[in-house]
Design a protein around this motif. Sequence first.
Motif, PDB file in Angstrom:
ATOM      1  N   ASP A  21       6.030 -24.487  21.546  1.00 45.05           N
ATOM      2  CA  ASP A  21       7.268 -24.033  20.910  1.00 45.05           C
ATOM      3  C   ASP A  21       8.452 -24.888  21.348  1.00 45.05           C
ATOM      4  OD1 ASP A  21       5.856 -22.049  19.679  1.00 45.05           O
ATOM      5  OD2 ASP A  21       6.618 -20.416  20.939  1.00 45.05           O
ATOM      6  N   VAL A  22       8.530 -25.164  22.645  1.00 45.69           N
ATOM      7  CA  VAL A  22       9.639 -25.953  23.177  1.00 45.69           C
ATOM      8  C   VAL A  22       9.529 -27.405  22.716  1.00 45.69           C
ATOM      9  CG1 VAL A  22      10.771 -26.766  25.284  1.00 45.69           C
ATOM     10  CG2 VAL A  22       9.915 -24.408  25.150  1.00 45.69           C
ATOM     11  N   SER A  33      18.630 -25.999  22.153  1.00 44.41           N
ATOM     12  CA  SER A  33      17.553 -25.502  21.293  1.00 44.41           C
ATOM     13  C   SER A  33      16.264 -25.288  22.077  1.00 44.41           C
ATOM     14  CB  SER A  33      17.313 -26.463  20.126  1.00 44.41           C
ATOM     15  OG  SER A  33      16.818 -27.704  20.588  1.00 44.41           O
ATOM     16  N   LEU A  34      16.054 -26.058  23.151  1.00 44.04           N
ATOM     17  CA  LEU A  34      14.865 -25.875  23.978  1.00 44.04           C
ATOM     18  C   LEU A  34      14.919 -24.522  24.681  1.00 44.04           C
ATOM     19  CD1 LEU A  34      14.639 -29.421  25.606  1.00 44.04           C
ATOM     20  CD2 LEU A  34      13.858 -28.666  23.350  1.00 44.04           C
ATOM     21  N   ALA A  38      12.469 -21.061  24.276  1.00 41.18           N
ATOM     22  CA  ALA A  38      11.881 -20.355  25.416  1.00 41.18           C
ATOM     23  C   ALA A  38      12.317 -18.891  25.439  1.00 41.18           C
ATOM     24  CB  ALA A  38      12.267 -21.044  26.716  1.00 41.18           C
ATOM     25  N   HIS A  39      13.559 -18.622  25.090  1.00 35.98           N
ATOM     26  CA  HIS A  39      14.044 -17.242  25.055  1.00 35.98           C
ATOM     27  C   HIS A  39      13.272 -16.428  24.015  1.00 35.98           C
ATOM     28  CE1 HIS A  39      18.230 -18.636  26.712  1.00 35.98           C
ATOM     29  NE2 HIS A  39      17.262 -18.686  27.603  1.00 35.98           N
ATOM     30  N   ALA A  40      13.075 -17.017  22.852  1.00 34.88           N
ATOM     31  CA  ALA A  40      12.310 -16.319  21.808  1.00 34.88           C
ATOM     32  C   ALA A  40      10.879 -16.063  22.265  1.00 34.88           C
ATOM     33  CB  ALA A  40      12.329 -17.139  20.520  1.00 34.88           C
ATOM     34  N   ALA A  41      10.302 -17.035  22.961  1.00 37.03           N
ATOM     35  CA  ALA A  41       8.940 -16.872  23.469  1.00 37.03           C
ATOM     36  C   ALA A  41       8.871 -15.765  24.512  1.00 37.03           C
ATOM     37  CB  ALA A  41       8.448 -18.184  24.066  1.00 37.03           C
ATOM     38  N   MET A  42       9.892 -15.663  25.354  1.00 36.00           N
ATOM     39  CA  MET A  42       9.907 -14.603  26.364  1.00 36.00           C
ATOM     40  C   MET A  42       9.911 -13.227  25.698  1.00 36.00           C
ATOM     41  SD  MET A  42       9.925 -13.826  29.628  1.00 36.00           S
ATOM     42  CE  MET A  42      10.617 -15.116  30.681  1.00 36.00           C
ATOM     43  N   GLU A  43      10.729 -13.070  24.680  1.00 37.50           N
ATOM     44  CA  GLU A  43      10.766 -11.787  23.982  1.00 37.50           C
ATOM     45  C   GLU A  43       9.415 -11.492  23.328  1.00 37.50           C
ATOM     46  OE1 GLU A  43      13.435  -9.808  24.380  1.00 37.50           O
ATOM     47  OE2 GLU A  43      14.069 -11.445  25.679  1.00 37.50           O
ATOM     48  N   ALA A 185       6.906 -28.064  29.418  1.00 34.95           N
ATOM     49  CA  ALA A 185       7.439 -28.842  28.302  1.00 34.95           C
ATOM     50  C   ALA A 185       8.625 -29.703  28.727  1.00 34.95           C
ATOM     51  CB  ALA A 185       7.842 -27.911  27.163  1.00 34.95           C
ATOM     52  N   LEU A 186       9.503 -29.153  29.553  1.00 38.30           N
ATOM     53  CA  LEU A 186      10.650 -29.930  30.021  1.00 38.30           C
ATOM     54  C   LEU A 186      10.196 -31.137  30.822  1.00 38.30           C
ATOM     55  CD1 LEU A 186      13.328 -27.290  31.162  1.00 38.30           C
ATOM     56  CD2 LEU A 186      13.047 -28.377  28.933  1.00 38.30           C
ATOM     57  N   LEU A 187       9.295 -30.910  31.758  1.00 37.69           N
ATOM     58  CA  LEU A 187       8.830 -32.004  32.605  1.00 37.69           C
ATOM     59  C   LEU A 187       8.120 -33.082  31.792  1.00 37.69           C
ATOM     60  CD1 LEU A 187       7.597 -29.906  35.652  1.00 37.69           C
ATOM     61  CD2 LEU A 187       9.594 -31.408  35.580  1.00 37.69           C
ATOM     62  N   ALA A 188       7.332 -32.661  30.800  1.00 37.91           N
ATOM     63  CA  ALA A 188       6.627 -33.631  29.962  1.00 37.91           C
ATOM     64  C   ALA A 188       7.608 -34.492  29.169  1.00 37.91           C
ATOM     65  CB  ALA A 188       5.683 -32.904  29.012  1.00 37.91           C
TER      66      ALA A 188
END
Length: 211
Positions: A21-22, A33-34, A38-43, A185-188
Amino acid sequence: MRALRVLQQRDEAIRARVARDVEDRLGEGNLESLALAAHAAMERETTRAQGTGARAPACSAGCSYCCHVHAHATLPEILAVAAWLRRSLAPEALFALKERLARHVADVEPLSDEERWAARIPCALLDERGYCSVHEARPLRCRAFHSCSADDCRDAFEGRTDALPPRAALLARAADAVEAGYDRALLAAGIDASGHRLEVGLLRALERTAP
């Protein structure tokens, strides 16, 4: 052992979904947007965990005992909060918030986590009712933290116990997996995934874009 493997597989599936997703938002060209992905995924994932039998949190609007510690967020999340505030507040209100943040940061920046908790200094983003004024844009750590007993939170806040409030195990696992997938995803993508103090980072972000 089989039950543990099932949980581990479920955790990895969540991490993989969140990372995708990210990563799908990387082409949009902005870091906020990243965080929103992640916020949407948490919900989504915490709602799914509750649907599989996770104990429901006792958290409710205005219950802010846990909002008296340093909140941490990644840079994309801090920028997402700043962007949300710039969209939501009139210039005068945004200026007043920056003034309050500046005073607040001067008080809390020198404090350790333990010192701040002992001083019971609330988050600068709480309103006079104890409601989170950026609830819609709040960071993952704030979204992930929960308690299954408001009474235990009150006892800890009032100094009657040092015990951590009880958490729902399935819900906590899902939240941890979401954060891990986001970090992956951030690290990648070569983006710093470390946490920064929210109030300090938010003040700097708002100062860079004066209304």
